[in-house]
Structures are given as C-alpha cells and as structure tokens.
Scaffold this motif. Sequence first.
Motif, PDB file in Angstrom:
ATOM      1  N   ARG A 146       2.198   0.631 -40.749  1.00 34.10           N
ATOM      2  CA  ARG A 146       3.081  -0.512 -40.529  1.00 34.10           C
ATOM      3  C   ARG A 146       4.468  -0.285 -41.119  1.00 34.10           C
ATOM      4  O   ARG A 146       4.697   0.645 -41.869  1.00 34.10           O
ATOM      5  N   SER A 147       5.375  -1.196 -40.749  1.00 39.87           N
ATOM      6  CA  SER A 147       6.746  -1.140 -41.253  1.00 39.87           C
ATOM      7  C   SER A 147       7.136  -2.528 -41.755  1.00 39.87           C
ATOM      8  O   SER A 147       6.335  -3.466 -41.732  1.00 39.87           O
ATOM      9  N   GLU A 148       8.364  -2.636 -42.166  1.00 48.59           N
ATOM     10  CA  GLU A 148       8.901  -3.907 -42.658  1.00 48.59           C
ATOM     11  C   GLU A 148       8.807  -5.013 -41.606  1.00 48.59           C
ATOM     12  O   GLU A 148       8.791  -6.193 -41.944  1.00 48.59           O
ATOM     13  N   ALA A 149       8.699  -4.657 -40.351  1.00 49.18           N
ATOM     14  CA  ALA A 149       8.611  -5.651 -39.273  1.00 49.18           C
ATOM     15  C   ALA A 149       7.242  -6.325 -39.211  1.00 49.18           C
ATOM     16  O   ALA A 149       7.083  -7.322 -38.512  1.00 49.18           O
ATOM     17  N   ASP A 150       6.263  -5.810 -39.935  1.00 49.30           N
ATOM     18  CA  ASP A 150       4.908  -6.354 -39.895  1.00 49.30           C
ATOM     19  C   ASP A 150       4.752  -7.441 -40.961  1.00 49.30           C
ATOM     20  O   ASP A 150       4.795  -7.160 -42.156  1.00 49.30           O
ATOM     21  N   ALA A 151       4.547  -8.671 -40.528  1.00 47.86           N
ATOM     22  CA  ALA A 151       4.456  -9.811 -41.449  1.00 47.86           C
ATOM     23  C   ALA A 151       3.246  -9.716 -42.378  1.00 47.86           C
ATOM     24  O   ALA A 151       3.319 -10.147 -43.531  1.00 47.86           O
ATOM     25  N   ASP A 152       2.130  -9.146 -41.900  1.00 53.01           N
ATOM     26  CA  ASP A 152       0.960  -8.991 -42.765  1.00 53.01           C
ATOM     27  C   ASP A 152       1.263  -8.061 -43.939  1.00 53.01           C
ATOM     28  O   ASP A 152       0.846  -8.316 -45.067  1.00 53.01           O
ATOM     29  N   LEU A 153       1.993  -6.994 -43.670  1.00 50.56           N
ATOM     30  CA  LEU A 153       2.375  -6.068 -44.740  1.00 50.56           C
ATOM     31  C   LEU A 153       3.334  -6.733 -45.715  1.00 50.56           C
ATOM     32  O   LEU A 153       3.115  -6.699 -46.931  1.00 50.56           O
ATOM     33  N   THR A 154       4.393  -7.330 -45.210  1.00 51.00           N
ATOM     34  CA  THR A 154       5.403  -7.898 -46.120  1.00 51.00           C
ATOM     35  C   THR A 154       4.826  -9.033 -46.954  1.00 51.00           C
ATOM     36  O   THR A 154       5.122  -9.134 -48.139  1.00 51.00           O
ATOM     37  N   GLN A 188      -5.767  -3.881 -48.465  1.00 54.57           N
ATOM     38  CA  GLN A 188      -5.656  -5.173 -47.805  1.00 54.57           C
ATOM     39  C   GLN A 188      -6.816  -5.329 -46.832  1.00 54.57           C
ATOM     40  O   GLN A 188      -6.976  -4.522 -45.905  1.00 54.57           O
ATOM     41  N   GLU A 189      -7.635  -6.357 -47.056  1.00 57.61           N
ATOM     42  CA  GLU A 189      -8.704  -6.651 -46.105  1.00 57.61           C
ATOM     43  C   GLU A 189      -8.078  -7.097 -44.797  1.00 57.61           C
ATOM     44  O   GLU A 189      -7.145  -7.898 -44.789  1.00 57.61           O
ATOM     45  N   LEU A 190      -8.602  -6.599 -43.699  1.00 57.68           N
ATOM     46  CA  LEU A 190      -8.037  -6.951 -42.400  1.00 57.68           C
ATOM     47  C   LEU A 190      -8.703  -8.184 -41.802  1.00 57.68           C
ATOM     48  O   LEU A 190      -8.131  -8.835 -40.930  1.00 57.68           O
ATOM     49  N   ALA A 191      -9.890  -8.522 -42.276  1.00 63.18           N
ATOM     50  CA  ALA A 191     -10.588  -9.735 -41.818  1.00 63.18           C
ATOM     51  C   ALA A 191     -11.138 -10.460 -43.043  1.00 63.18           C
ATOM     52  O   ALA A 191     -12.345 -10.527 -43.263  1.00 63.18           O
ATOM     53  N   PRO A 192     -10.258 -11.037 -43.878  1.00 68.43           N
ATOM     54  CA  PRO A 192     -10.710 -11.604 -45.152  1.00 68.43           C
ATOM     55  C   PRO A 192     -11.670 -12.790 -45.028  1.00 68.43           C
ATOM     56  O   PRO A 192     -12.401 -13.087 -45.961  1.00 68.43           O
ATOM     57  N   HIS A 193     -11.688 -13.441 -43.885  1.00 69.27           N
ATOM     58  CA  HIS A 193     -12.549 -14.614 -43.728  1.00 69.27           C
ATOM     59  C   HIS A 193     -13.904 -14.274 -43.109  1.00 69.27           C
ATOM     60  O   HIS A 193     -14.739 -15.148 -42.940  1.00 69.27           O
ATOM     61  N   ASP A 194     -14.122 -13.014 -42.783  1.00 67.15           N
ATOM     62  CA  ASP A 194     -15.383 -12.572 -42.203  1.00 67.15           C
ATOM     63  C   ASP A 194     -16.171 -11.815 -43.270  1.00 67.15           C
ATOM     64  O   ASP A 194     -15.817 -10.679 -43.617  1.00 67.15           O
ATOM     65  N   PRO A 195     -17.250 -12.411 -43.811  1.00 68.53           N
ATOM     66  CA  PRO A 195     -17.990 -11.764 -44.901  1.00 68.53           C
ATOM     67  C   PRO A 195     -18.703 -10.477 -44.482  1.00 68.53           C
ATOM     68  O   PRO A 195     -19.101  -9.697 -45.333  1.00 68.53           O
ATOM     69  N   HIS A 196     -18.840 -10.233 -43.189  1.00 68.22           N
ATOM     70  CA  HIS A 196     -19.525  -9.038 -42.712  1.00 68.22           C
ATOM     71  C   HIS A 196     -18.566  -7.902 -42.372  1.00 68.22           C
ATOM     72  O   HIS A 196     -18.990  -6.769 -42.200  1.00 68.22           O
ATOM     73  N   ASP A 197     -17.292  -8.198 -42.261  1.00 62.70           N
ATOM     74  CA  ASP A 197     -16.300  -7.193 -41.892  1.00 62.70           C
ATOM     75  C   ASP A 197     -15.520  -6.796 -43.131  1.00 62.70           C
ATOM     76  O   ASP A 197     -14.680  -7.542 -43.613  1.00 62.70           O
ATOM     77  N   LYS A 198     -15.801  -5.642 -43.664  1.00 63.58           N
ATOM     78  CA  LYS A 198     -15.117  -5.171 -44.873  1.00 63.58           C
ATOM     79  C   LYS A 198     -14.068  -4.115 -44.549  1.00 63.58           C
ATOM     80  O   LYS A 198     -13.677  -3.320 -45.396  1.00 63.58           O
ATOM     81  N   CYS A 199     -13.623  -4.108 -43.307  1.00 67.71           N
ATOM     82  CA  CYS A 199     -12.591  -3.167 -42.889  1.00 67.71           C
ATOM     83  C   CYS A 199     -11.282  -3.522 -43.589  1.00 67.71           C
ATOM     84  O   CYS A 199     -10.953  -4.696 -43.776  1.00 67.71           O
ATOM     85  N   GLY A 200     -10.544  -2.528 -43.968  1.00 72.77           N
ATOM     86  CA  GLY A 200      -9.285  -2.783 -44.639  1.00 72.77           C
ATOM     87  C   GLY A 200      -8.305  -1.651 -44.451  1.00 72.77           C
ATOM     88  O   GLY A 200      -8.561  -0.700 -43.706  1.00 72.77           O
ATOM     89  N   HIS A 201      -7.196  -1.772 -45.150  1.00 73.23           N
ATOM     90  CA  HIS A 201      -6.121  -0.799 -45.002  1.00 73.23           C
ATOM     91  C   HIS A 201      -5.550  -0.467 -46.376  1.00 73.23           C
ATOM     92  O   HIS A 201      -5.301  -1.353 -47.192  1.00 73.23           O
ATOM     93  N   HIS A 202      -5.337   0.828 -46.622  1.00 75.29           N
ATOM     94  CA  HIS A 202      -4.751   1.311 -47.875  1.00 75.29           C
ATOM     95  C   HIS A 202      -3.275   1.627 -47.672  1.00 75.29           C
ATOM     96  O   HIS A 202      -2.888   2.195 -46.654  1.00 75.29           O
ATOM     97  N   TYR A 203      -2.474   1.273 -48.673  1.00 72.85           N
ATOM     98  CA  TYR A 203      -1.075   1.673 -48.718  1.00 72.85           C
ATOM     99  C   TYR A 203      -0.659   1.716 -50.182  1.00 72.85           C
ATOM    100  O   TYR A 203      -1.496   1.483 -51.066  1.00 72.85           O
TER     101      TYR A 203
END
Length: 118
Positions: free
Chosen positions: A39-47, A6-21
């Motif tokens: 993250r857990s189920e409480a995180d809206a970005d994850l769900t 999951q890209e953490l800043a999808p609208h920033d073309p220079h920021d390719k930071c992301g998260h694996h799960y």
Amino acid sequence: MFPMFQELAPHDPHDKCGHHYAICLDLKNQRFEVLDSIRSEADADLTTHAEFFINNLKETWNRHYEHSKVQIRHFLIEYVATAKQGSTTDCGFHTLEYFAKWAGRIVLPITAATVVEL
C-alpha cells in the motif's frame, strides 16, 4: 523500527489474515517513515492504522520523556515509496528485509531470490 501487523478482517473471529509493514522513528531527520510493500499513502486503511500507532507513541513519549531534549510530537509522517510485492503473501518477508537493510530513505530491491534467502 517497529514491526506492525494489521488484521484485515478484525471483526471475523475465524479470519486471522493480516498484513505486515514497518514504521521507523527517524530521530536524525525528525520524522516517522512508513514502509509498506503493498500500500501507499493513498490507502486509508494504512494511514489510519499507522497514524493511530504513531499518535499513541507520541503521547507515550511525551508522558515518559517530557523533560528530554528530544521531543517527537512535531515529527511528520513520510510514506516511503517501496518496491511492491508480487504476491499477496510476501509482506512478512519484505518487512524482515526492511529491518535487515534499512539505511534511511533508500529501500533496497527485494527480489524472489531475497525471499528464498530469508
């Protein structure tokens, strides 16, 4: 199992930071299992991210396997409690460990030594 990124800043073309799960399709127990080391189920970005993928998988399964005796459209989602990583950069290692050692509902401990081993 499905590796997720999951890209953490999808609208920033220079920021390719992301998260694996990981997402596991558990046919035996008729559910999807989400394993995330931050993250857990409480995180809206994850769900939101996980449910989007799972809904597309259900639709694709139904389209290509509609006559199969195995149907997944009714499978629920379980967000599995996992050990949380100690840094902001170890999510890839945790995801690799899920793939290597996942036995269904039991998350083996991931330690600093395990990360070095990988």
